[in-house]
Design a protein around this motif. Structure first.
Motif: not given
Length: 222
Positions: A114-120
């Motif tokens: 799993p990876h978490f993706l979000c705004r920098e």
């Protein structure tokens, strides 16, 4: 696709961004939100209703659908405006799902990590969605997805449709029903703002819910 996300930003902050009273935003921080649960969303109940923040069931099945009809959690941008199942909602029942990021899984040595993706900058994001009243009378929604862009392509071929700030108002505008007009005024968040990192496999279990689920992990750790 978008099958799991997190929302832990201060609820009044979400309400203020939409110009809504802070008391309308009341929910608990959730770090591992699965489909088939209640999620916060901004919508209008009908064309003449004011904008509100309430909860929707994450699972789209219009009240007119047959009993054995599907209950998708996502709708693709390629078909949402033309599919008989979605086009009515796309024209008249668009909504926004606030989030702090979403999870996706990538194959590594035969295992899905799993990876978490979000705004920098860690600002909240806004996921474009549609909704319809279900047979039980409650609103159910589907989050729109598009081909993955930028660094998100490293993780999965698709991603949720994350809107830029200027697109929030027109997306919720009940007077905008024409597909081509919407295409001209709705824009996704630039891919350069998106980042990601590996997280613990504990997120695989929807019952898990704590801030450590979104913390970066090193290769081989859990």
């Amino acid at each position: 696709m978008c099958g799991r996300f997190a929302l832990f930003s201060d609820p009044p902050r979400i309400a203020r961004r939409l110009g809504l009273p802070e008391e309308e935003a009341q929910w608990q921080a959730r770090y591992n939100i699965p489909p088939g649960t209640w999620i916060p969303a901004a919508r209008r109940r009908d064309d003449d209703s004011p904008l509100l923040l309430d909860e929707m069931w994450w699972g789209y099945k219009p009240h007119w659908a047959k009993e054995n009809a599907p209950e998708p959690i996502n709708a693709t941008v390629e078909k949402v405006a033309t599919s008989n199942y979605f086009k009515g909602a796309f024209a008249h029942h668009r909504c926004l799902v606030p989030a702090d990021g979403w999870f996706e899984w990538v194959a590594v040595d035969g295992q899905k990590k799993p990876h978490f993706l979000c705004r920098e900058d860690r600002e909240p994001i806004w996921l474009a969605a549609i909704w319809a009243e279900r047979a039980d009378g409650v609103p159910g929604c589907a989050i729109l997805t598009e081909p993955a862009r930028g660094i998100a392509q490293q993780i999965h071929p698709r991603m949720p449709l994350v809107l830029d700030d200027e697109s929030l108002e027109p997306w919720l505008d009940p007077d905008m029903t024409d597909r081509e007009t919407l295409r001209q005024v709705i824009h996704h968040l630039s891919a350069e703002y998106i980042t990601h990192w590996p997280v613990t496999t504990r997120v695989n279990k929807p019952i898990e819910n704590d801030p450590k689920l979104i913390e970066p992990v090193t290769s081989g750790s859990d």
